[in-house]
Design a protein around this motif. Structure first.
Motif, mmCIF file in Angstrom:
data_model
loop_
_atom_site.group_PDB
_atom_site.id
_atom_site.type_symbol
_atom_site.label_atom_id
_atom_site.label_comp_id
_atom_site.label_asym_id
_atom_site.label_seq_id
_atom_site.Cartn_x
_atom_site.Cartn_y
_atom_site.Cartn_z
ATOM 1 N N SER A 108 0.036 -11.001 0.252
ATOM 2 C CA SER A 108 -0.582 -9.647 -0.020
ATOM 3 C C SER A 108 0.296 -9.636 -1.478
ATOM 4 O O SER A 108 1.216 -10.421 -1.897
ATOM 5 C CB SER A 108 0.380 -8.393 0.805
ATOM 6 O OG SER A 108 1.757 -8.904 1.008
ATOM 7 N N CYS A 109 -0.136 -8.688 -2.509
ATOM 8 C CA CYS A 109 0.239 -9.063 -3.640
ATOM 9 C C CYS A 109 0.103 -7.508 -4.622
ATOM 10 O O CYS A 109 -0.378 -6.451 -4.090
ATOM 11 C CB CYS A 109 -0.656 -9.980 -4.724
ATOM 12 S SG CYS A 109 -2.195 -9.365 -4.865
ATOM 13 N N ILE A 127 -7.260 -4.592 2.075
ATOM 14 C CA ILE A 127 -6.252 -3.847 3.017
ATOM 15 C C ILE A 127 -5.159 -3.521 1.757
ATOM 16 O O ILE A 127 -4.584 -4.342 1.181
ATOM 17 C CB ILE A 127 -5.845 -4.412 3.980
ATOM 18 C CG1 ILE A 127 -6.986 -4.866 4.830
ATOM 19 C CG2 ILE A 127 -4.830 -3.882 4.622
ATOM 20 C CD1 ILE A 127 -6.531 -5.994 5.996
ATOM 21 N N ASP A 128 -4.918 -2.024 1.720
ATOM 22 C CA ASP A 128 -3.826 -1.740 0.915
ATOM 23 C C ASP A 128 -2.594 -1.271 1.561
ATOM 24 O O ASP A 128 -2.674 -0.135 2.385
ATOM 25 C CB ASP A 128 -4.455 -0.410 0.195
ATOM 26 C CG ASP A 128 -3.537 0.137 -1.051
ATOM 27 O OD1 ASP A 128 -2.336 -0.222 -0.958
ATOM 28 O OD2 ASP A 128 -4.000 0.965 -1.661
ATOM 29 N N ALA A 129 -1.709 -1.809 1.511
ATOM 30 C CA ALA A 129 -0.362 -1.638 2.115
ATOM 31 C C ALA A 129 0.653 -1.054 1.117
ATOM 32 O O ALA A 129 0.448 -1.461 -0.222
ATOM 33 C CB ALA A 129 0.198 -2.799 3.051
ATOM 34 N N SER A 130 1.563 -0.442 1.475
ATOM 35 C CA SER A 130 2.428 0.320 0.519
ATOM 36 C C SER A 130 3.036 -0.833 -0.332
ATOM 37 O O SER A 130 3.486 -0.913 -1.529
ATOM 38 C CB SER A 130 3.612 0.963 1.106
ATOM 39 O OG SER A 130 4.294 0.387 2.012
ATOM 40 N N THR A 149 -0.070 2.131 9.381
ATOM 41 C CA THR A 149 -1.468 2.691 8.661
ATOM 42 C C THR A 149 -1.564 1.991 7.426
ATOM 43 O O THR A 149 -0.714 1.649 6.700
ATOM 44 C CB THR A 149 -1.090 4.138 8.829
ATOM 45 O OG1 THR A 149 -0.017 4.419 7.728
ATOM 46 C CG2 THR A 149 -0.737 4.927 9.880
ATOM 47 N N PHE A 150 -2.954 2.079 7.157
ATOM 48 C CA PHE A 150 -3.534 1.399 5.860
ATOM 49 C C PHE A 150 -4.556 2.061 5.400
ATOM 50 O O PHE A 150 -5.201 2.787 5.825
ATOM 51 C CB PHE A 150 -3.716 -0.073 6.412
ATOM 52 C CG PHE A 150 -3.055 -0.812 7.169
ATOM 53 C CD1 PHE A 150 -1.706 -1.455 6.592
ATOM 54 C CD2 PHE A 150 -2.737 -0.763 8.491
ATOM 55 C CE1 PHE A 150 -0.878 -2.152 7.181
ATOM 56 C CE2 PHE A 150 -1.651 -1.318 9.233
ATOM 57 C CZ PHE A 150 -0.940 -2.216 8.848
#
Length: 365
Positions: A21-22, A80-83, A110-111
């Protein structure tokens, strides 16, 4: 090459891992020639070889094959967008389940998900993660039209030299595709806990020259039949270059393990049958007077486990499994990762200064 995995094998590689993830910023309008030995130059060499062997017509056919595969497979790849950053995923079925890496979802529940081919962001929730294999399943709250499940291939048919495409969102650039070949199969890779890794030791991984960068993790490694054959997970770094990326060395979890884990999570919400061998001990690496690792001291033995059945006791120092020397806890874990539950292995260990050998029937993790 002595390496460390950012984010090693039936032969052990000790490579550091780039977590998938980045969250990065990019300069627009910048480009430069690919350096010799880079994944981009490897791609150029592959294309040049195709031109030399097949002529212009053959090159066009290969190009058309690439385009057809991308058209077929890319609609099944999501961002996928995670915080904490961005990762990738693959639509697993028509019910909205998406498989990805456990290190992509982290501790979140949640995503926001976007299909690689575009469209509005969709909400999704975690079904379950299995950090021991760095896999997780999330589920879209609502499955919109146009989202289709990927086609999954056969791990037994993945062979060195096959052309593969890696699809995902490297550095947040959605809908990105890189190409390369299967460089090796059957690798065992240990990822660190630092840098977003889960600390998992993963066996039977597919090594590829297709470029894998932060954000690619959880995406799709696809063959020219448009089938997903692996989930890109790790990229190697070279400690002799200050820990910078080692171009053209990436690893994907094989589709057989993806199916094993995802099917159980979808069916029961957890993994109850890992398919991974276990000796049934906890231990720590032993160092000699020169601080060199010499084996694994058994700290505890699981009741009814493989080690207990073979007569191994706390205080014993394991120094080998079959013909493989065991000098560290990582080496022990990696050797077991390439074995199967029920397999019999000779365990060499030292007790009271004397080396002994017993045969153990491996259990399951």
């Amino acid at each position: 090459m002595d390496g460390t995995l950012r984010r090693a094998p039936a032969r052990r590689l000790l490579l550091p891992i780039v977590a998938g993830s980045c969250a990065v910023s990019l300069l627009s309008g910048c480009s430069e020639p690919a350096p010799p030995g880079s994944a981009a130059s490897a791609a150029t060499a592959t294309a040049a070889a195709a031109r030399a062997s097949s002529g212009t017509g053959g090159t066009r056919e290969l190009e058309e094959d690439y385009q057809q595969v991308i058209q077929q497979a890319l609609p099944s790849v999501v961002q996928i967008d995670a915080s904490e950053g961005l990762g990738s995923g693959v639509v697993y079925d028509d019910k909205g389940h998406v498989v990805t890496n456990a290190h992509v979802v982290g501790e979140e529940k949640t995503f926001k998900v976007t299909v690689a081919t575009g469209g509005d962001k969709m909400s999704a929730r975690l079904v379950a993660a299995y950090p021991e294999q760095d896999l997780a399943v999330i589920k879209l709250d609502k499955v919109p039209a146009g989202v289709k499940a990927a086609r999954f291939g056969d791990s037994e048919k993945v062979a060195v030299g096959q052309i593969v495409l890696a699809m995902g969102s490297p550095l947040g650039l959605s809908s990105s595709v890189t190409q390369g070949i299967v460089s090796a199969v059957g690798r065992t890779v240990s990822e660190p806990r630092s840098g977003g890794g889960t600390g998992a030791t993963i066996g039977n991984m597919v090594q590829t020259s297709a470029a894998i960068n932060p954000g690619n993790s959880g995406g799709a490694l696809v063959n020219l039949d448009g089938q997903v054959v692996g989930i890109p997970t790790l990229a190697a770094s070279d400690p002799q270059m200050g820990g910078g990326a080692a171009p053209g060395i990436g690893f994907a979890i094989p589709v057989s393990m993806v199916r094993t884990v995802a099917d159980q999570i979808i069916r029961t919400g957890k993994v109850t049958d890992s398919g991974r061998a276990a000796l049934g001990v906890s231990g720590r690496t032993v160092l000699d007077d020169d601080f060199r690792p010499t084996g694994v001291a058994v700290v505890a033995v699981a009741k009814d486990g493989a080690a207990a059945g073979a007569g191994i006791e706390p205080g014993d120092v394991i120094v080998g499994l079959d013909s493989t020397e065991v000098t560290t806890i990582t080496a022990l874990t990696e050797t077991l990762a390439s074995a199967k539950p029920g397999q019999r292995m000779k365990v060499r260990f030292v007790r009271d200064g004397a080396e002994k050998t017993v045969e153990a029937t491996l259990g399951e993790m």
